[in-house]
Design an enzyme around this catalytic site. Structure first.
Site, short mmCIF file in Angstrom:
data_model
loop_
_atom_site.label_atom_id
_atom_site.label_comp_id
_atom_site.label_asym_id
_atom_site.label_seq_id
_atom_site.Cartn_x
_atom_site.Cartn_y
_atom_site.Cartn_z
CG ASP A 103 25.58 16.55 -6.52
OD1 ASP A 103 26.32 16.41 -7.47
OD2 ASP A 103 26.00 17.21 -5.53
CD GLU A 104 24.69 20.45 -3.65
OE1 GLU A 104 24.33 20.81 -2.30
OE2 GLU A 104 25.54 20.60 -4.05
CB VAL A 105 21.56 20.45 -11.51
CG1 VAL A 105 21.39 20.99 -12.84
CG2 VAL A 105 22.61 19.34 -11.56
#
Length: 534
Positions: free
Chosen positions: A327-329
């Protein structure tokens, strides 16, 4: 090896339902019964028994040998949480022996003590009103179903201050129960704040009280790397301090402790983002000293470290799944680092393709160690058709994801942050209760692909001082949604307020710092008063 479910003949189900309508003056309403989460079926009467001073466990007719002592330990915990340190000093001679429950006979059909995904957790519980002597009975296919039966029985018991005995009201009892979903999780975060082992164990104990069965251990993140990795020992340098750490032996102890309570431990390795702490011990994992995450996709050493970590994980974390995050890369770090950007250009990749490359390569490593994979939903949103078919998508951004994931043929876990994030203190327990994982999913095959849900206790503002009152009682509201069959769930949360308040007080009595129901999460009592009215 999976065991067959306990099958209740339809005539028995109808009989149970008929009894539910016939006893106690003609009707039995769910709100007259203080069991949480609500069982699939139950019936009860209007008589009373007391627990014998020598209340015992028997296993006549059971195939289970209890070589690890899981059932015996569960029985001893049962007696502890029922007694609650009250002094049992009644004059037993003034009571008829027929007024006492002599013990409980537990029949388990499986010889195995293995805890695995979709292990049979069903059980039948009966407490007769009479007998010579009187024994309660639990029948289950696995020892873990039997442990759930003991938890239910514990909620039927209470201390009577007049007789100074433990009593069971409304006997005879008949309960048939099984979970709605096989995955009923709670996430804890030990990177943002370290949690001592004793605190993690208390969380596991409280999960068992509510019949949650997966501890999702978000062990490491950008802020700290507290877990020992024997293959790459310098990763431990990313811990906050020399004392805020876990050895692999301690991680194994958490797994063992949880397993004996019917709780699986899901380890998470969140890659390629959320990994800045890795480079404290191994700086080459950072794209650059000024740009520390996501992990360096161009460096083969990055994947060697992931291989080493997952190899070490496989020796300790035996659950079917491993969580690989995803996530949230923010791939801007790769583009702004000349060395990594040149690597991207040499492979004719843009950064979004490199993100996909990283996630899929990490998946292959996990698969090689026998794991199936859980990824946060961004992986599905960006390249869902490329994910391995053994992937479970973990929803968190909002509603409607499970419908899309299951339509695409993948499995899903629901944790939408607007309803099931415990660190969002403005979300009240009734919102937790009414969050339905199968919203807008009517196809039976798709429904089965929603394997359950999870409440998430992210640790930015939570540590050992406030974790329990932040988790409970809101996690219990979600626990009933995940355990109880849909036809038994309340359509209006007001219908369960009194019963949940009773469970919250029961948690307090058992040493769990559960907050009052009134108001948002982690609220303190507003005024003097009874626990049951807060």
């Amino acid at each position: 090896m999976k065991m067959e479910k306990i099958l209740v003949p339809i005539c028995v189900v109808l009989l149970i339902e008929a009894v539910m309508v016939s006893v106690v003056g003609g009707h039995v309403h769910q709100e007259q019964v203080n069991i949480w989460p609500m069982p699939k079926y139950f019936s009860n009467g209007n008589k009373m028994l007391y627990l014998s001073n020598d209340f015992e466990l028997t296993t006549h007719g059971s195939k289970y040998g209890d070589g690890l002592g899981i059932l015996k330990d569960g029985f001893m915990r049962f007696k502890g949480i029922v007694t609650l340190d009250h002094v049992i000093d009644a004059n037993f001679s003034r009571f008829e022996q027929s007024a006492f429950l002599k013990g409980i006979n537990v029949v388990i059909h499986s010889t195995s003590d293995e805890l695995y995904y979709e292990v049979d957790e069903s059980y039948n519980l009966t407490v007769p009103a009479a007998g010579k002597p009187v024994y309660a009975h639990i029948e289950a296919n696995s020892v873990y179903g039997a442990l759930h039966g003991l938890q239910t029985l514990s909620q039927l018991c209470g201390y009577n201050f007049k007789t100074r005995l433990i009593e069971i009201n409304m006997v005879p009892w008949t309960v048939f129960d099984q979970p709605r979903f096989p995955y009923r999780g709670l996430l804890i975060d030990t990177s943002r704040h370290y949690l001592p082992l004793s605190v993690i164990k208390k969380v596991i104990d409280s999960m068992a009280y509510a019949k949650l069965n997966v501890l999702h251990w978000h062990i490491v993140d950008s802020q700290s790397f507290p877990l020992e990795i024997p293959s790459y020992p310098k990763l431990w340098d990313g811990a906050y301090s020399a004392t805020e750490r876990y050895t692999m032996a301690e991680a194994a102890e958490i797994v063992r402790y949880a397993q004996r309570r019917g709780v699986n431990v899901l380890a998470e390795l969140d890659v390629p983002g959320h990994a800045g702490s890795w480079g404290v011990g191994y700086p080459s994992l950072w794209p650059s000293a000024s740009c520390k995450e996501p992990l360096d996709v161009s460096n083969e050493f990055t994947f060697q470290v992931i291989e080493g970590i997952l190899s070490d994980f496989s020796k300790v974390f035996k659950y079917k799944f491993v969580h690989l995050g995803g996530d949230e890369v923010d791939t801007g770090c790769w583009q702004s680092t000349h060395r990594v950007d040149r690597w991207l250009q040499s492979r004719r990749m843009v950064s979004s393709q490199a993100y996909q490359y990283f996630v899929l390569r990490a998946q292959k490593i996990a698969l090689s160690h026998g794991y199936e994979i859980i990824n946060w939903e961004e992986t599905f949103n960006n390249f869902g058709d490329k994910l391995d078919r053994k992937t479970v998508i973990h929803n968190w951004l909002g509603g409607g994801v499970a419908e899309k994931v299951t339509a695409a043929g993948l499995r899903c876990i629901v944790s939408n942050q607007d309803k099931w994030y415990l660190d969002h203190l403005d979300i009240t327990w009734d919102e937790f209760y009414m969050n339905e994982p199968l919203t807008n999913i009517s196809n039976p095959k798709q429904q089965k692909s929603v394997i359950g849900g999870e409440v998430c206790m992210w640790g930015e503002h939570i540590d050992a001082s406030d974790i329990e009152q932040t988790i409970w009682p809101r996690a219990a509201a979600a626990a009933e949604r995940l355990w109880t069959s849909s036809d038994k769930l309340a359509r209006n949360p007001r219908q369960v307020t009194r019963r949940l308040a009773h469970f919250r007080c029961l948690l307090n009595q058992r040493g769990v710092a559960a907050a009052p129901l009134a108001g948002p999460g982690r609220i303190a009592p507003e005024d003097p008063g009874s626990c049951y009215t807060q």
